[in-house]
Enzyme design. Sequence first.
Site, mmCIF file in Angstrom:
data_model
loop_
_atom_site.group_PDB
_atom_site.id
_atom_site.type_symbol
_atom_site.label_atom_id
_atom_site.label_comp_id
_atom_site.label_asym_id
_atom_site.label_seq_id
_atom_site.Cartn_x
_atom_site.Cartn_y
_atom_site.Cartn_z
ATOM 1 N N SER A 1 59.938 32.757 -55.827
ATOM 2 C CA SER A 1 59.755 31.505 -55.782
ATOM 3 C C SER A 1 58.044 31.249 -57.207
ATOM 4 O O SER A 1 58.825 30.872 -58.631
ATOM 5 C CB SER A 1 59.733 29.991 -54.911
ATOM 6 O OG SER A 1 57.976 30.847 -54.858
ATOM 7 N N ASP B 1 50.588 33.634 -54.929
ATOM 8 C CA ASP B 1 51.496 34.122 -54.755
ATOM 9 C C ASP B 1 51.894 34.038 -56.227
ATOM 10 O O ASP B 1 52.137 35.135 -56.944
ATOM 11 C CB ASP B 1 52.861 33.360 -54.492
ATOM 12 C CG ASP B 1 52.788 33.651 -53.111
ATOM 13 O OD1 ASP B 1 52.044 33.637 -52.068
ATOM 14 O OD2 ASP B 1 54.022 33.084 -52.168
ATOM 15 N N PRO C 1 64.791 39.518 -52.832
ATOM 16 C CA PRO C 1 66.180 38.712 -52.389
ATOM 17 C C PRO C 1 65.851 36.481 -52.948
ATOM 18 O O PRO C 1 64.451 36.934 -52.256
ATOM 19 C CB PRO C 1 66.158 38.715 -51.032
ATOM 20 C CG PRO C 1 64.499 39.731 -50.965
ATOM 21 C CD PRO C 1 64.728 40.147 -51.839
ATOM 22 N N GLY D 1 64.131 33.933 -51.223
ATOM 23 C CA GLY D 1 63.538 32.592 -50.158
ATOM 24 C C GLY D 1 63.550 33.221 -49.711
ATOM 25 O O GLY D 1 63.150 33.289 -47.557
ATOM 26 N N SER D 2 62.607 34.949 -49.162
ATOM 27 C CA SER D 2 63.045 35.973 -47.932
ATOM 28 C C SER D 2 61.667 36.304 -48.034
ATOM 29 O O SER D 2 61.056 37.217 -47.062
ATOM 30 C CB SER D 2 63.835 36.761 -48.459
ATOM 31 O OG SER D 2 65.019 37.118 -47.844
ATOM 32 N N GLY D 3 60.640 35.926 -48.833
ATOM 33 C CA GLY D 3 59.087 36.028 -47.915
ATOM 34 C C GLY D 3 58.642 36.578 -49.355
ATOM 35 O O GLY D 3 57.069 37.866 -48.748
ATOM 36 N N LEU D 4 59.270 37.353 -50.391
ATOM 37 C CA LEU D 4 58.879 38.407 -51.442
ATOM 38 C C LEU D 4 58.836 37.492 -52.543
ATOM 39 O O LEU D 4 57.998 38.590 -53.750
ATOM 40 C CB LEU D 4 59.788 39.064 -51.796
ATOM 41 C CG LEU D 4 60.140 40.044 -50.560
ATOM 42 C CD1 LEU D 4 61.598 41.019 -50.878
ATOM 43 C CD2 LEU D 4 58.948 40.815 -49.972
#
Length: 304
Positions: A95, A138, A87, A89-92
Amino acid sequence: MITSSAPGKIYLFGEHAVVYGENAICCAIELRTHVQAEFNDHIEINSVLGRSGLNFEKHPYVSAAIERMKEFAPVDGVKININSELPVGSGLGSSAALTVSTIQALNHLFHCGLSLEQIADLGYNVEWDVQGNASPTDTYVSTMGGVFMLPSRRKLELNDCGIVIGDTKKNSSTKKLVTNVAELKNRFPEIVTSILSTIGKITYCGEYSVCNGDYESIGKLMNINQGLLDSIGVGSLELSQLIYSARSKGAYGAKLTGAGGGGCMIALADASKTVDVSDAIKSAGGVPITTNITDKGVVVETKR
Ligand SMILES: Nc1ncnc2c1ncn2[C@@H]1O[C@H](COP(=O)(O)OP(=O)(O)OP(=O)(O)O)[C@@H](O)[C@H]1O
Ligand SMILES: C[C@@](O)(CCO)CC(=O)[O-]
Ligand SMILES: [Mg+2]
């Protein structure tokens, strides 16, 4: 034509604190972003967000990655197609997975010979270019795969436990959320620095629990971490509803993952409890996402 892919990620502990050099534990997950790159007479980027050329508004991470890659090759004419299981922009780590897979695709298309360490470092630079502040976490974990303690880059193992993810609505980017925390820290330096330092200590304790497979303690430390993330303003009502619902159905612990402000939360649960926890997340208005931790970092899938 080159196709590469890279995994998303979840944080057991340490998001936001790791931007200030504190410890974090971050795990690559099986959901991946796939990037196809081929020579073209101009730059073209195609994704779910639409089509553009080099465009730092519409495709900031890909555009910044192309700019960074120009240090190694004449990246003036390339067509990039993006397909993702993550998804946006959902924190996973959507980017980071996009950034790292773009770099790897261009690395092979232009025969730059970049190592995985160089790809991770470049990816960190790209996230910093776009966000104005970032940690290497990340992009390192998306490059290498697996479970790592950052910034030490110690590889860990996390087996035999269930990870349930719940997605909620989100209307703020990592760039904005990281900026908000920096502004809060500037306003209350001693208080926020102490909170971020405590998150680092939680991670340090968490490493011992991960190494010993002590999921009860991991869960309790996740819950404490969540309380501190709420205190620096990166929680949301929807995330809290899912987090408390997951905990009520037997999760060892539950917390937001990534920049927060909405998006995804994670619950750590015994395999016998993952269905109940997933149902609890759904009943609280979240979208359950099933996935597992993966050791598979960035890879080249096809060369034609
Ligand atoms: N499939 C995709 N296609 C095009 N752009 C994408 C895609 N996935 C991510 N992006 C880019 O990354 C941005 C989201 O990055 P952001 O860091 O805000 O969220 P995230 O990485 O998913 O969450 P976190 O950083 O908290 O892990 C999007 O606004 C877009 O610019
Ligand atoms: C919020 C943050 O800590 C994690 C985002 O997934 C930012 C970063 O580490 O770059
Ligand atoms: Mg991101």
